[in-house]
Scaffold this motif. Structure first.
Motif, PDB file in Angstrom:
ATOM      1  N   ILE A  21       5.474  90.011  -7.913  1.00 32.06           N
ATOM      2  CA  ILE A  21       6.822  90.354  -7.451  1.00 32.06           C
ATOM      3  C   ILE A  21       7.647  90.810  -8.652  1.00 32.06           C
ATOM      4  O   ILE A  21       7.519  90.284  -9.756  1.00 32.06           O
ATOM      5  N   GLN A  22       8.504  91.777  -8.419  1.00 29.17           N
ATOM      6  CA  GLN A  22       9.259  92.427  -9.486  1.00 29.17           C
ATOM      7  C   GLN A  22       9.902  91.457 -10.473  1.00 29.17           C
ATOM      8  O   GLN A  22       9.747  91.586 -11.690  1.00 29.17           O
ATOM      9  N   ASN A  23      10.616  90.458  -9.967  1.00 21.64           N
ATOM     10  CA  ASN A  23      11.361  89.575 -10.878  1.00 21.64           C
ATOM     11  C   ASN A  23      10.432  88.689 -11.716  1.00 21.64           C
ATOM     12  O   ASN A  23      10.824  88.212 -12.779  1.00 21.64           O
ATOM     13  N   GLU A  24       9.172  88.480 -11.263  1.00 19.22           N
ATOM     14  CA  GLU A  24       8.233  87.715 -12.077  1.00 19.22           C
ATOM     15  C   GLU A  24       7.948  88.432 -13.390  1.00 19.22           C
ATOM     16  O   GLU A  24       7.707  87.791 -14.426  1.00 19.22           O
ATOM     17  N   VAL A  25       7.960  89.764 -13.352  1.00 25.93           N
ATOM     18  CA  VAL A  25       7.723  90.566 -14.550  1.00 25.93           C
ATOM     19  C   VAL A  25       9.028  90.859 -15.287  1.00 25.93           C
ATOM     20  O   VAL A  25       9.127  90.692 -16.503  1.00 25.93           O
ATOM     21  N   SER A  26      10.053  91.276 -14.552  1.00 27.54           N
ATOM     22  CA  SER A  26      11.318  91.650 -15.200  1.00 27.54           C
ATOM     23  C   SER A  26      11.990  90.469 -15.886  1.00 27.54           C
ATOM     24  O   SER A  26      12.623  90.627 -16.941  1.00 27.54           O
ATOM     25  N   ASP A  27      11.858  89.282 -15.332  1.00 24.27           N
ATOM     26  CA  ASP A  27      12.457  88.100 -15.967  1.00 24.27           C
ATOM     27  C   ASP A  27      11.830  87.832 -17.335  1.00 24.27           C
ATOM     28  O   ASP A  27      12.523  87.426 -18.282  1.00 24.27           O
ATOM     29  N   ILE A  28      10.510  88.066 -17.439  1.00 26.97           N
ATOM     30  CA  ILE A  28       9.844  87.877 -18.733  1.00 26.97           C
ATOM     31  C   ILE A  28      10.358  88.904 -19.740  1.00 26.97           C
ATOM     32  O   ILE A  28      10.639  88.575 -20.906  1.00 26.97           O
ATOM     33  N   LEU A  29      10.507  90.145 -19.305  1.00 31.51           N
ATOM     34  CA  LEU A  29      11.020  91.178 -20.209  1.00 31.51           C
ATOM     35  C   LEU A  29      12.433  90.845 -20.684  1.00 31.51           C
ATOM     36  O   LEU A  29      12.768  91.026 -21.857  1.00 31.51           O
ATOM     37  N   ARG A  30      13.238  90.334 -19.781  1.00 32.88           N
ATOM     38  CA  ARG A  30      14.617  89.990 -20.161  1.00 32.88           C
ATOM     39  C   ARG A  30      14.654  88.805 -21.131  1.00 32.88           C
ATOM     40  O   ARG A  30      15.579  88.695 -21.935  1.00 32.88           O
ATOM     41  N   GLU A  31      13.677  87.916 -21.024  1.00 30.18           N
ATOM     42  CA  GLU A  31      13.614  86.799 -21.980  1.00 30.18           C
ATOM     43  C   GLU A  31      13.585  87.308 -23.413  1.00 30.18           C
ATOM     44  O   GLU A  31      14.101  86.663 -24.339  1.00 30.18           O
ATOM     45  N   PHE A  32      12.974  88.484 -23.591  1.00 30.02           N
ATOM     46  CA  PHE A  32      12.833  89.051 -24.929  1.00 30.02           C
ATOM     47  C   PHE A  32      13.784  90.237 -25.140  1.00 30.02           C
ATOM     48  O   PHE A  32      13.568  91.065 -26.025  1.00 30.02           O
ATOM     49  N   HIS A  33      14.826  90.280 -24.299  1.00 29.91           N
ATOM     50  CA  HIS A  33      15.920  91.251 -24.433  1.00 29.91           C
ATOM     51  C   HIS A  33      15.413  92.698 -24.425  1.00 29.91           C
ATOM     52  O   HIS A  33      15.853  93.541 -25.207  1.00 29.91           O
TER      53      HIS A  33
END
Length: 348
Positions: A270-282
């Protein structure tokens, strides 16, 4: 398998077989196979067959005539379905239990298009991965055509070839084992991957992560790699993460180690499973990193920016149904595989 469980399984298969014979009798009092014939066909004891036939007789579907045999009861039919042909629908090795978003959608569209021909759709379930058993169990279903979704092993290809040689038309879709071939329809994921690769190259992106790069989810990957190879740009294959269970955590570790990433192909999550990880690293998802995924992965709770595509399930099912119609009419099937084109959409 315990004897009791095996006996129940064969009882059900005999019942299905006889009820199908009765349905195909179209209201006529046709003779049914003897207990001995059914015993040999299903390789089971005569008491198991007798129990199935006794139950069908008590329910009114079978008429037993002492010294003569058993007959279909014209006054009782399992269902009134007319004289429509029977189209089997088989997924992989025939032992699938759960249906995810992808399978449920492709199945529903295949069923709708097949029944609109008109035809009856018959869900095929198998008990064994042994090629001889698979072949016999499919033949016992008394199908007019078989749609086989997801042939994933050489032994399944072997069974497919044997079925065709035996006279049963087989339309295969998403054959991941071997090249496109006779009476095959596949979704154009390789071509979509190539188009995606060309677009990423045009944007100057060279650090692609693929999640997960295994099984059927990796079907766009060869096309992506081909585009980069043609452009003379090497991709880091260590960024193609294969383990479905640890994939997201492995992705997080890559970012923690400072591995550069400017594109992520999300084939499953699901999209947020990936995008949340990317946002963790700004990591910015508008310009810094391009996210690519199907519409099935897009989250309703989050705005999407990147490349998206849909699986064109209806168009794909319509192509399959056209081949089924040809097979039912006795027309020759195409020797080359057919491809359902998928469109890449850029959402900024």
């Amino acid at each position: 398998m315990p004897q009791a469980e095996s006996s129940v399984s064969e009882y059900i298969r005999i019942r299905r077989y006889v009820l199908t014979l009765i349905q195909k009798a179209e209201g006529k009092e046709v003779p049914l196979p003897s207990i001995l014939e059914l015993s040999k066909l299903f390789q089971v004891s005569r008491p198991t067959v007798s129990r199935a036939m006794k139950a069908l007789t008590e329910e009114g579907y079978v008429i037993g005539r002492r010294g003569i045999g058993s007959f279909a009861n014209p006054a009782e039919r399992p269902y009134y379905l007319g004289s429509q042909p029977t189209v089997g629908l088989l997924n992989g090795d025939g032992r699938c239990v759960h249906f995810d978003k992808y399978l449920s959608r492709i199945y529903s569209h295949l069923m709708m298009e097949a029944t609109a021909l008109p035809a009856l759709v018959h869900q095929v379930s198998l008990t064994s991965g042994n090629p001889d058993t698979m072949f016999q169990e499919i033949r016992n279903e008394q199908l007019d055509v078989l749609i086989w979704l997801g042939i994933n092993s050489p032994k399944e290809n072997e069974v497919r070839a044997r079925l065709i040689d035996s006279g049963l038309p087989v339309i295969s879709t998403e054959n991941t084992c071997g090249p496109d071939g006779f009476a095959t329809v596949r979704l154009g994921l390789r071509e979509l991957g190539y188009e995606c690769g060309k677009q990423l190259i045009a944007e100057g992106r060279k650090n692609l992560v693929f999640l997960p790069a295994s099984r059927g989810w990796a079907r766009p990957l060869p096309g992506i790699c081909k585009a980069y190879e043609e452009a003379g740009i090497p991709l880091n294959r260590n960024l193609f993460l294969e383990n479905v269970q640890t994939c997201l955590e492995d992705f997080r570790k890559l970012l923690a180690f400072g591995v550069p990433v400017d594109a992520v192909f999300n084939a499953l999550y699901i999209q947020n499973e990936v995008s949340d990880i990317l946002r963790e690293f700004h990591i910015d998802l508008r310009e810094q990193c391009r996210l690519i995924q199907s519409n099935l992965c897009i989250s309703e709770s989050e705005e999407f920016h990147g490349f998206s595509f849909d699986f064109a399930f209806q168009k794909h099912a319509q192509q399959v149904a056209l081949l089924v119609k040809k097979a039912l009419e006795g027309a020759p099937l195409p020797e080359q595989g057919l491809v359902t084109k998928l469109n890449l959409n850029i959402i900024k």
